[in-house]
Motif scaffolding. Structure first.
Motif, PDB file in Angstrom:
ATOM      1  N   ALA A 126      -5.827  -1.714  -4.838  1.00 21.47           N
ATOM      2  CA  ALA A 126      -5.240  -0.369  -4.771  1.00 21.47           C
ATOM      3  C   ALA A 126      -5.884   0.539  -5.803  1.00 21.47           C
ATOM      4  O   ALA A 126      -5.936   0.213  -6.986  1.00 21.47           O
ATOM      5  CB  ALA A 126      -3.733  -0.435  -5.005  1.00 21.47           C
ATOM      6  N   LEU A 156      -0.054   4.043   1.160  1.00 27.93           N
ATOM      7  CA  LEU A 156      -0.489   4.881   2.295  1.00 27.93           C
ATOM      8  C   LEU A 156      -0.796   6.308   1.853  1.00 27.93           C
ATOM      9  O   LEU A 156      -0.205   7.271   2.336  1.00 27.93           O
ATOM     10  CB  LEU A 156       0.545   4.854   3.436  1.00 27.93           C
ATOM     11  N   ALA A 205       2.099   2.241  -9.158  1.00 29.27           N
ATOM     12  CA  ALA A 205       2.433   2.920 -10.417  1.00 29.27           C
ATOM     13  C   ALA A 205       3.944   3.131 -10.569  1.00 29.27           C
ATOM     14  O   ALA A 205       4.390   3.778 -11.519  1.00 29.27           O
ATOM     15  CB  ALA A 205       1.697   4.256 -10.501  1.00 29.27           C
ATOM     16  N   ASN A 263     -21.940  -0.977  -3.828  1.00 32.68           N
ATOM     17  CA  ASN A 263     -21.386  -0.179  -2.724  1.00 32.68           C
ATOM     18  C   ASN A 263     -21.196  -1.019  -1.464  1.00 32.68           C
ATOM     19  O   ASN A 263     -22.118  -1.705  -1.040  1.00 32.68           O
ATOM     20  CB  ASN A 263     -22.331   0.974  -2.381  1.00 32.68           C
ATOM     21  N   ASP A 320       0.849  -1.193   0.000  1.00 32.02           N
ATOM     22  CA  ASP A 320       0.000   0.000   0.000  1.00 32.02           C
ATOM     23  C   ASP A 320       0.884   1.242   0.000  1.00 32.02           C
ATOM     24  O   ASP A 320       1.910   1.284   0.674  1.00 32.02           O
ATOM     25  CB  ASP A 320      -0.909  -0.001   1.237  1.00 32.02           C
ATOM     26  N   THR A 334     -15.839  -2.336  -9.913  1.00 31.06           N
ATOM     27  CA  THR A 334     -17.030  -1.730  -9.316  1.00 31.06           C
ATOM     28  C   THR A 334     -18.215  -1.758 -10.290  1.00 31.06           C
ATOM     29  O   THR A 334     -18.009  -1.732 -11.511  1.00 31.06           O
ATOM     30  CB  THR A 334     -16.717  -0.257  -8.933  1.00 31.06           C
ATOM     31  N   THR A 365      -2.990   5.894 -10.922  1.00 34.00           N
ATOM     32  CA  THR A 365      -3.083   4.708 -10.052  1.00 34.00           C
ATOM     33  C   THR A 365      -3.981   3.638 -10.668  1.00 34.00           C
ATOM     34  O   THR A 365      -3.584   2.472 -10.788  1.00 34.00           O
ATOM     35  CB  THR A 365      -3.614   5.109  -8.659  1.00 34.00           C
TER      36      THR A 365
HETATM   37  P1  NAD Z   1      -9.949   2.999  -0.278  1.00 37.98           P
HETATM   38  O1  NAD Z   1      -9.800   4.347  -0.893  1.00 37.98           O
HETATM   39  O2  NAD Z   1     -10.490   2.882   1.093  1.00 37.98           O
HETATM   40  O3  NAD Z   1      -8.527   2.273  -0.273  1.00 37.98           O
HETATM   41  C1  NAD Z   1      -7.630   2.331  -1.334  1.00 37.98           C
HETATM   42  C2  NAD Z   1      -6.252   1.924  -0.820  1.00 37.98           C
HETATM   43  O4  NAD Z   1      -5.351   1.932  -1.941  1.00 37.98           O
HETATM   44  C3  NAD Z   1      -5.675   2.880   0.226  1.00 37.98           C
HETATM   45  O5  NAD Z   1      -5.125   2.153   1.298  1.00 37.98           O
HETATM   46  C4  NAD Z   1      -4.584   3.631  -0.523  1.00 37.98           C
HETATM   47  O6  NAD Z   1      -3.501   4.019   0.299  1.00 37.98           O
HETATM   48  C5  NAD Z   1      -4.155   2.582  -1.544  1.00 37.98           C
HETATM   49  N1  NAD Z   1      -3.551   3.181  -2.737  1.00 37.98           N
HETATM   50  C6  NAD Z   1      -4.001   4.249  -3.460  1.00 37.98           C
HETATM   51  N2  NAD Z   1      -3.157   4.513  -4.475  1.00 37.98           N
HETATM   52  C7  NAD Z   1      -2.175   3.583  -4.413  1.00 37.98           C
HETATM   53  C8  NAD Z   1      -1.021   3.325  -5.202  1.00 37.98           C
HETATM   54  N3  NAD Z   1      -0.717   4.095  -6.246  1.00 37.98           N
HETATM   55  N4  NAD Z   1      -0.231   2.274  -4.871  1.00 37.98           N
HETATM   56  C9  NAD Z   1      -0.516   1.504  -3.786  1.00 37.98           C
HETATM   57  N5  NAD Z   1      -1.588   1.714  -3.001  1.00 37.98           N
HETATM   58  C10 NAD Z   1      -2.409   2.738  -3.303  1.00 37.98           C
HETATM   59  O7  NAD Z   1     -10.794   2.169  -1.322  1.00 37.98           O
HETATM   60  P2  NAD Z   1     -11.844   0.983  -1.077  1.00 37.98           P
HETATM   61  O8  NAD Z   1     -13.169   1.561  -0.878  1.00 37.98           O
HETATM   62  O9  NAD Z   1     -11.283   0.047  -0.081  1.00 37.98           O
HETATM   63  O10 NAD Z   1     -11.829   0.313  -2.523  1.00 37.98           O
HETATM   64  C11 NAD Z   1     -10.899  -0.732  -2.830  1.00 37.98           C
HETATM   65  C12 NAD Z   1     -11.152  -1.213  -4.240  1.00 37.98           C
HETATM   66  O11 NAD Z   1     -12.477  -1.698  -4.350  1.00 37.98           O
HETATM   67  C13 NAD Z   1     -11.017  -0.106  -5.284  1.00 37.98           C
HETATM   68  O12 NAD Z   1     -10.381  -0.648  -6.411  1.00 37.98           O
HETATM   69  C14 NAD Z   1     -12.454   0.270  -5.615  1.00 37.98           C
HETATM   70  O13 NAD Z   1     -12.559   0.710  -6.936  1.00 37.98           O
HETATM   71  C15 NAD Z   1     -13.159  -1.054  -5.411  1.00 37.98           C
HETATM   72  N6  NAD Z   1     -14.579  -0.976  -5.030  1.00 37.98           N
HETATM   73  C16 NAD Z   1     -14.960  -0.208  -3.978  1.00 37.98           C
HETATM   74  C17 NAD Z   1     -16.302  -0.207  -3.586  1.00 37.98           C
HETATM   75  C18 NAD Z   1     -16.760   0.581  -2.377  1.00 37.98           C
HETATM   76  O14 NAD Z   1     -17.955   0.626  -2.108  1.00 37.98           O
HETATM   77  N7  NAD Z   1     -15.875   1.186  -1.612  1.00 37.98           N
HETATM   78  C19 NAD Z   1     -17.236  -0.965  -4.286  1.00 37.98           C
HETATM   79  C20 NAD Z   1     -16.801  -1.728  -5.365  1.00 37.98           C
HETATM   80  C21 NAD Z   1     -15.463  -1.738  -5.716  1.00 37.98           C
END
Ligand code: NAD
Length: 340
Positions: free
Chosen positions: A83, A36, A62, A183, A34, A126, A101
């Motif tokens: 991520a 962070l 990335a 969601n 991650d 998603t 990203t």
């Molecule tokens: P979040 O924003 O809570 O977490 C994303 C994590 O990715 C963070 O810990 C961040 O530090 C890390 N991150 C961001 N850029 C990065 C990089 N360049 N390299 C390494 N780490 C990086 O997101 P989430 O809600 O936990 O979503 C996680 C995944 O699930 C995403 O791909 C999102 O599209 C997908 N998703 C989310 C939902 C939802 O309801 N939250 C629903 C369906 C799918």
């Protein structure tokens, strides 16, 4: 001994998935990568940090050189890519980092996996890649065949990553699967998103900003049920396939906010309607038939039980979210909602 890379594991869903995997598969090595960003939080991983089958690595998906080195030294069997930049509002303000990203980062992971003996690359996507459904057609649902029709820079970047994954499967025969989930809600959810935003603000007796008239419908799934779905897909799903994940829990945003207020015994007068989000999707609704019939997946939670448990979690873990809302996030909130 399987070695699993979980990217984005310090975020909301990735963090829950790390907890789930570390507990369920003591004989797997779980490596969390991650960067962070503002959304990543090591406190989410506190209770697994000293587990023998867990390791945390800080790094950016990335960063090609870093990722190539990591894949060479670790020899992952499974990769699960969570991520991402994940917040639609932020993608409207600044789309660039979403492309870096979500698109380039995914491509860099795919390239690294291609060069090593990865047995499965699972892309976490998603339902937003399908765009939205009209409110007056409750008979319509997203299936895996629904055309991609994105509304926001966030969903466009996620759809691009999905297409790259499918192309790498077709062209390079890579063992890729994709899940498109509705969601999520549950523990460790960053307080910029609807449910934790409303819980944290209601607990502080602050106004609850609701976009437009609050009629937009979301199909809510407890994050635990998303984890069980990914577990099934990455082990038993067919490569090259997309699986829709959702539990038929459609609620308008206003219903969700009112449920939270009721559970917390707070007045509806806290609700403040604010100018709608640009391009705001009206309704998401998943048809999860393929997950159910092919993989036997069944969600454990319905929304009523899940939301109660989630509220309890926020009440019991105030430290976790209070750290977040007192920091840099405060400025973001002011900018996003002030004078709206
Ligand atoms: P979040 O924003 O809570 O977490 C994303 C994590 O990715 C963070 O810990 C961040 O530090 C890390 N991150 C961001 N850029 C990065 C990089 N360049 N390299 C390494 N780490 C990086 O997101 P989430 O809600 O936990 O979503 C996680 C995944 O699930 C995403 O791909 C999102 O599209 C997908 N998703 C989310 C939902 C939802 O309801 N939250 C629903 C369906 C799918």
């Amino acid at each position: 001994m399987m070695k699993v890379l979980v990217t984005g594991g310090a975020g909301f869903i990735g963090g829950n998935f790390v907890h789930y995997m570390v507990d369920k598969y003591p004989n797997y090595n779980i490596v969390c990568l991650d960067a962070l960003t503002y959304a990543g939080n090591l406190e989410t991983l506190e209770s697994v940090m000293d587990k023998e089958n867990f390791k945390f690595v800080k790094g950016d998906i990335a960063d090609r050189e870093f990722i190539n080195d990591l894949f060479k030294t670790e020899a992952f069997d499974l990769v699960v890519n969570f991520a991402a930049e994940s917040h639609v509002d932020r993608s409207i303000e600044d789309p660039g980092v979403f492309l870096t990203t979500n698109v380039i980062g995914t491509q860099i992971l795919l390239d690294a996996a291609k060069k090593t003996d990865v047995k499965r690359f699972h892309q976490v996507s998603t339902d937003e890649v399908y765009g939205d459904l009209p409110l007056d057609r409750p008979d319509l649902f997203f299936t895996e065949e629904t055309p991609l029709h994105t509304s926001s820079p966030y969903s466009a970047s996620k759809a691009s990553a999905d297409l790259l994954c499918l192309a790498y499967h077709r062209t390079f025969k890579m063992p890729i699967t994709i899940s498109r989930c509705s969601n999520n809600y549950g523990p460790y959810h960053f307080p910029e998103k609807l449910i934790p935003l409303m819980i944290s603000r209601a607990l502080n007796d602050e106004s609850l900003p609701v976009y437009g008239t609050g009629e937009n419908v979301r199909d809510w799934l407890h994050v635990y049920d998303h984890c069980t779905a990914i577990d099934l897909i990455m082990h038993d799903g067919r490569v090259g396939e997309v699986y829709n994940v959702g539990g038929h829990n459609e609620r308008t945003n206003l219903e969700v906010v009112k449920t939270i207020l009721r559970e917390l015994d707070k007045p509806e007068s806290l609700i403040a309607y604010v100018k709608d989000r640009a391009g705001h999707d009206m309704r998401y609704a998943i048809d999860p038939t393929k997950m159910e019939s092919e993989l036997g997946w069944k969600p454990k939670y319905n929304f009523d039980s899940g939301i109660k448990e989630t509220i309890e979690w926020y009440l019991d873990n105030k430290d976790w979210w209070q750290h977040i809302i007192s920091g840099e996030y405060k400025d973001y909130y002011e900018k996003q909602y002030k004078n709206r």
